[in-house]
Design a protein around this motif. Structure first.
Motif, PDB file in Angstrom:
ATOM      1  N   ILE A 136       0.835  -1.202   0.000  1.00 19.52           N
ATOM      2  CA  ILE A 136       0.000   0.000   0.000  1.00 19.52           C
ATOM      3  C   ILE A 136       0.874   1.258   0.000  1.00 19.52           C
ATOM      4  O   ILE A 136       0.630   2.208  -0.758  1.00 19.52           O
ATOM      5  N   ARG A 137       1.895   1.268   0.840  1.00 21.75           N
ATOM      6  CA  ARG A 137       2.739   2.454   0.955  1.00 21.75           C
ATOM      7  C   ARG A 137       3.569   2.675  -0.310  1.00 21.75           C
ATOM      8  O   ARG A 137       3.730   3.813  -0.758  1.00 21.75           O
ATOM      9  N   HIS A 138       4.085   1.597  -0.861  1.00 20.86           N
ATOM     10  CA  HIS A 138       4.884   1.743  -2.076  1.00 20.86           C
ATOM     11  C   HIS A 138       4.020   2.227  -3.241  1.00 20.86           C
ATOM     12  O   HIS A 138       4.418   3.115  -4.007  1.00 20.86           O
ATOM     13  N   THR A 139       2.832   1.673  -3.362  1.00 24.17           N
ATOM     14  CA  THR A 139       1.928   2.101  -4.431  1.00 24.17           C
ATOM     15  C   THR A 139       1.457   3.523  -4.211  1.00 24.17           C
ATOM     16  O   THR A 139       1.309   4.294  -5.174  1.00 24.17           O
ATOM     17  N   SER A 140       1.223   3.893  -2.962  1.00 25.58           N
ATOM     18  CA  SER A 140       0.805   5.264  -2.658  1.00 25.58           C
ATOM     19  C   SER A 140       1.851   6.266  -3.117  1.00 25.58           C
ATOM     20  O   SER A 140       1.516   7.358  -3.611  1.00 25.58           O
ATOM     21  N   ALA A 141       3.124   5.912  -2.963  1.00 23.66           N
ATOM     22  CA  ALA A 141       4.190   6.805  -3.426  1.00 23.66           C
ATOM     23  C   ALA A 141       4.102   7.004  -4.932  1.00 23.66           C
ATOM     24  O   ALA A 141       4.224   8.129  -5.441  1.00 23.66           O
ATOM     25  N   HIS A 142       3.874   5.917  -5.668  1.00 21.72           N
ATOM     26  CA  HIS A 142       3.780   6.028  -7.125  1.00 21.72           C
ATOM     27  C   HIS A 142       2.552   6.843  -7.538  1.00 21.72           C
ATOM     28  O   HIS A 142       2.619   7.667  -8.452  1.00 21.72           O
ATOM     29  N   VAL A 143       1.441   6.598  -6.878  1.00 21.22           N
ATOM     30  CA  VAL A 143       0.219   7.337  -7.207  1.00 21.22           C
ATOM     31  C   VAL A 143       0.416   8.822  -6.907  1.00 21.22           C
ATOM     32  O   VAL A 143      -0.049   9.693  -7.665  1.00 21.22           O
ATOM     33  N   MET A 144       1.107   9.139  -5.814  1.00 20.82           N
ATOM     34  CA  MET A 144       1.364  10.541  -5.506  1.00 20.82           C
ATOM     35  C   MET A 144       2.225  11.181  -6.600  1.00 20.82           C
ATOM     36  O   MET A 144       1.948  12.307  -7.051  1.00 20.82           O
ATOM     37  N   ALA A 145       3.275  10.468  -7.042  1.00 20.41           N
ATOM     38  CA  ALA A 145       4.129  11.024  -8.095  1.00 20.41           C
ATOM     39  C   ALA A 145       3.351  11.226  -9.392  1.00 20.41           C
ATOM     40  O   ALA A 145       3.533  12.228 -10.089  1.00 20.41           O
ATOM     41  N   MET A 146       2.478  10.280  -9.696  1.00 23.34           N
ATOM     42  CA  MET A 146       1.643  10.415 -10.889  1.00 23.34           C
ATOM     43  C   MET A 146       0.725  11.623 -10.759  1.00 23.34           C
ATOM     44  O   MET A 146       0.554  12.406 -11.717  1.00 23.34           O
ATOM     45  N   ALA A 147       0.134  11.823  -9.598  1.00 23.75           N
ATOM     46  CA  ALA A 147      -0.745  12.972  -9.371  1.00 23.75           C
ATOM     47  C   ALA A 147       0.025  14.281  -9.512  1.00 23.75           C
ATOM     48  O   ALA A 147      -0.471  15.253 -10.091  1.00 23.75           O
ATOM     49  N   VAL A 148       1.245  14.323  -8.975  1.00 23.99           N
ATOM     50  CA  VAL A 148       2.062  15.532  -9.071  1.00 23.99           C
ATOM     51  C   VAL A 148       2.343  15.873 -10.525  1.00 23.99           C
ATOM     52  O   VAL A 148       2.201  17.028 -10.952  1.00 23.99           O
ATOM     53  N   GLN A 149       2.713  14.871 -11.310  1.00 28.34           N
ATOM     54  CA  GLN A 149       3.046  15.163 -12.713  1.00 28.34           C
ATOM     55  C   GLN A 149       1.809  15.442 -13.548  1.00 28.34           C
ATOM     56  O   GLN A 149       1.912  16.099 -14.590  1.00 28.34           O
ATOM     57  N   ARG A 150       0.649  14.976 -13.115  1.00 29.55           N
ATOM     58  CA  ARG A 150      -0.592  15.404 -13.780  1.00 29.55           C
ATOM     59  C   ARG A 150      -0.837  16.883 -13.546  1.00 29.55           C
ATOM     60  O   ARG A 150      -1.210  17.624 -14.458  1.00 29.55           O
ATOM     61  N   LEU A 151      -0.641  17.325 -12.307  1.00 29.27           N
ATOM     62  CA  LEU A 151      -0.926  18.715 -11.946  1.00 29.27           C
ATOM     63  C   LEU A 151       0.196  19.664 -12.360  1.00 29.27           C
ATOM     64  O   LEU A 151      -0.042  20.829 -12.676  1.00 29.27           O
ATOM     65  N   PHE A 152       1.433  19.161 -12.326  1.00 29.36           N
ATOM     66  CA  PHE A 152       2.598  19.995 -12.622  1.00 29.36           C
ATOM     67  C   PHE A 152       3.471  19.248 -13.636  1.00 29.36           C
ATOM     68  O   PHE A 152       4.467  18.606 -13.272  1.00 29.36           O
ATOM     69  N   PRO A 153       3.140  19.303 -14.915  1.00 25.63           N
ATOM     70  CA  PRO A 153       3.814  18.496 -15.945  1.00 25.63           C
ATOM     71  C   PRO A 153       5.315  18.738 -16.051  1.00 25.63           C
ATOM     72  O   PRO A 153       6.048  17.845 -16.488  1.00 25.63           O
ATOM     73  N   SER A 154       5.801  19.908 -15.651  1.00 27.57           N
ATOM     74  CA  SER A 154       7.228  20.198 -15.785  1.00 27.57           C
ATOM     75  C   SER A 154       8.064  19.608 -14.649  1.00 27.57           C
ATOM     76  O   SER A 154       9.296  19.579 -14.725  1.00 27.57           O
ATOM     77  N   VAL A 155       7.409  19.147 -13.604  1.00 24.94           N
ATOM     78  CA  VAL A 155       8.130  18.594 -12.449  1.00 24.94           C
ATOM     79  C   VAL A 155       8.723  17.240 -12.809  1.00 24.94           C
ATOM     80  O   VAL A 155       8.073  16.413 -13.454  1.00 24.94           O
ATOM     81  N   GLN A 156       9.946  16.989 -12.383  1.00 26.02           N
ATOM     82  CA  GLN A 156      10.614  15.717 -12.645  1.00 26.02           C
ATOM     83  C   GLN A 156      10.681  14.882 -11.363  1.00 26.02           C
ATOM     84  O   GLN A 156      10.873  15.422 -10.271  1.00 26.02           O
ATOM     85  N   VAL A 157      10.520  13.567 -11.510  1.00 25.50           N
ATOM     86  CA  VAL A 157      10.539  12.680 -10.348  1.00 25.50           C
ATOM     87  C   VAL A 157      11.935  12.088 -10.164  1.00 25.50           C
ATOM     88  O   VAL A 157      12.699  11.958 -11.123  1.00 25.50           O
TER      89      VAL A 157
END
Length: 550
Positions: free
Chosen positions: A137-158
């Protein structure tokens, strides 16, 4: 993690008093035909202080402490183990002196009882080790958060996004974008939208060349550096639906719909250097917590609120115990008269207890010629944690990060007979370790502390008895400090180490034998030992559920 002796051992002690306590590390070494047992154990007593010392502390602290007794138990969710040092122990020990520890809530008075924290929790919070599902759950939550960030802020790099003790984080290069607390709410809402879509998580294996091609097309330089650091083949990628992916070895849940959105919360923003190097780019880190249920999240938040009340940095100022003087440098502790009184009581007990158990006390220098640290192996294996050297008459001198080589020098100073063994030596030795400024945190992470350190020189035939004696010592101390919940780990040879396989095997067998004679079960932490020997780690749990140890 390999598990031995059935289930993970959890020791419950009879004492009900609530105070911070200690961790233990044991390791075994050999010198010629003699085995050296080195032990680190905190020694402090809730009940061994004299009436005079209690009276002194009473005059200093009793009026103020009466309302803070329950708040003395922890400053964060991590256990405040008074391990490795009495000074570090004292540094971490931010509450009332042991002599004021009540045996029951009735001793606290009405005001204190109203805020009492009971060790028994209505909701048990699992750890990543205890719950593979929680880890996913925690590992997937991290990925989902990164995906959400790049949806909202496309220029941000992970960059990287691992799970951690109570949740997860991800580091981002935000460029000119500056995240705010309000952005955390936006990101969480976007995460909820992703979760509701029940997007599948799919594992894909690709060649290194294919991974590089895809990353270059995305213009993600950090991922390229991560790829270069992966030494295994094939390269594994995890996709969320058909929209987002990252380099990852897993594990993950099968679908974003398996994430309990009401048990996930984004907590805070922080700065972090890429690869922990202050010469590299400053990134923005988002911390989150994730649990298996809403009830677990609620209990975690309750414990975090309790931890805030017990912030040792606040209590240290309020009770006038200690300070960090930035004019002198970060991570260096100044003990005020009241804090020094608490420390003296702990140190006096430490000395009395060690002498009672046959130890002799030592005092050794704060620095030595660099060659000593090269001979001991510390310079090769631990130099990133050591301060730079100083030049004295064209020779390099090193401020000490630990005490072990000094005790060995004293042992070598004269010809000794096997009839003298075992020899037990103990020292409260002040050591200095390099910690980056961004990692310093009150008394929890410092650059100078006084370490409770002991070394036992003995014959191979005496080794198990000596280890057993140290285990008895630590059990006695844990009970005096009211710790009733701890786990035992046997940490074995790491990849980078010194010594022959025969020596390591003999040392490990001695530790195992002592544990079995003690009747303690344990888990095996493969490769978790020190570079010079295997060790026994004891993880302790504090009054609000935090776990820690050495």
């Amino acid at each position: 993690m390999e598990q031995r002796s059935g289930t993970a051992f959890r020791k419950h002690l009879p004492s009900a008093s609530l105070l911070p306590a200690a961790g233990l590390t044991l390791w075994a070494l050999t010198t010629g035909s003699m085995l050296v047992l080195s032990s680190i154990a905190c020694t402090a007593s809730a009940r061994a202080t004299s009436g005079t010392r209690r009276a002194a502390l009473n005059a200093f602290l009793r009026p103020t402490l009466s309302s803070y007794l329950p708040s003395s138990l922890s400053s964060t969710s991590r256990a405040l183990s008074i391990s490795r040092s009495v000074s570090r122990a004292s540094q971490r020990f931010h509450g009332p002196p042991p002599s004021f520890a009540p045996r029951s809530p009735s001793h606290l008075g009405a005001a204190a009882t109203s805020t009492e924290v009971r060790p028994t929790q209505a909701v048990k919070l699992p750890s990543n080790d205890q719950s593979p599902n929680l880890l996913r759950i925690r590992h997937t939550s991290a990925h989902v958060m990164a995906m959400a960030v790049q949806r909202l802020f496309p220029s941000v790099q992970v960059t990287i996004g691992p799970w951690i003790e109570n949740g997860f984080y991800y580091d981002f290069d935000t460029g000119d974008t500056k995240f705010t607390e309000e952005d955390l709410n936006k990101i969480k809402k976007e995460m909820e939208r992703i979760i509701k879509k029940r997007l599948p998580l799919r594992r894909e294996e690709v060649t290194r060349e294919e991974a590089r091609k895809r990353i270059e097309a995305m213009q993600e330089p950090y991922k390229l550096e991560i790829l270069d650091g992966i030494k295994t083949e094939p390269i594994t990628i995890y996709h969320i639906g058909d929209e987002w992916w990252d380099l990852c070895a897993g594990p993950h849940v099968e679908s974003t719909g398996d994430l309990p959105s009401n048990a996930i919360k984004l907590e805070s923003l922080a700065g972090a250097y890429w690869r922990g190097d202050e010469k590299r780019a400053m990134l923005t880190r988002i911390y989150g917590t994730a649990w298996e249920s809403k009830e677990q999240l609620k209990e975690y938040q309750r414990l975090m609120e309790e931890a805030k009340k017990r912030d040792h940095r606040v209590l240290g100022r309020r009770l006038d115990l200690f300070s960090i003087q930035e004019d002198a440098g970060g991570g260096l502790v100044f003990w005020h008269p009241k804090g020094a009184t608490v420390r003296k009581i702990v140190e006096d007990f430490w000395k009395d207890e060690h002498e009672r158990r046959g130890y002799q006390l030592l005092y050794t220098p704060h620095m030595a010629n660099l060659q000593l640290w090269k001979t001991s192996g510390h310079f090769d294996f631990y130099k990133e944690g050591m301060f730079d050297q100083m030049e004295v008459e064209n020779e390099a001198f090193q401020i000490r990060p630990m005490n072990c080589p000094f005790h060995c020098l004293i042992f070598k100073d004269t010809l000794r007979s096997y009839r003298e063994l075992p020899i037990r030596w103990a020292e409260l030795g002040t050591v200095y370790r390099y910690e980056r400024s961004g990692t310093l945190h009150g008394l929890m992470r410092v650059r100078g502390f006084t370490q409770d350190d002991a070394h036992i020189f003995c014959l191979p035939s005496q080794l198990q008895d000596e280890i057993r004696g140290v285990l008895d010592l630590v059990e006695s101390i844990l009970s005096k400090f009211g710790f009733v919940d701890y786990e035992v780990m046997l940490s074995t040879r790491p990849e980078k180490s010194v010594g022959s396989e025969e020596i390591w095997q003999a040392a490990t067998e001695a530790l195992v034998g002592a544990l079995e004679r003690k009747g303690w079960g344990y888990e095996v932490d493969e490769g978790g030992g020190a570079f010079y020997g295997p060790k026994i780690d004891i993880k302790i749990r504090d009054a609000i559920g935090g776990e820690g140890g050495v």
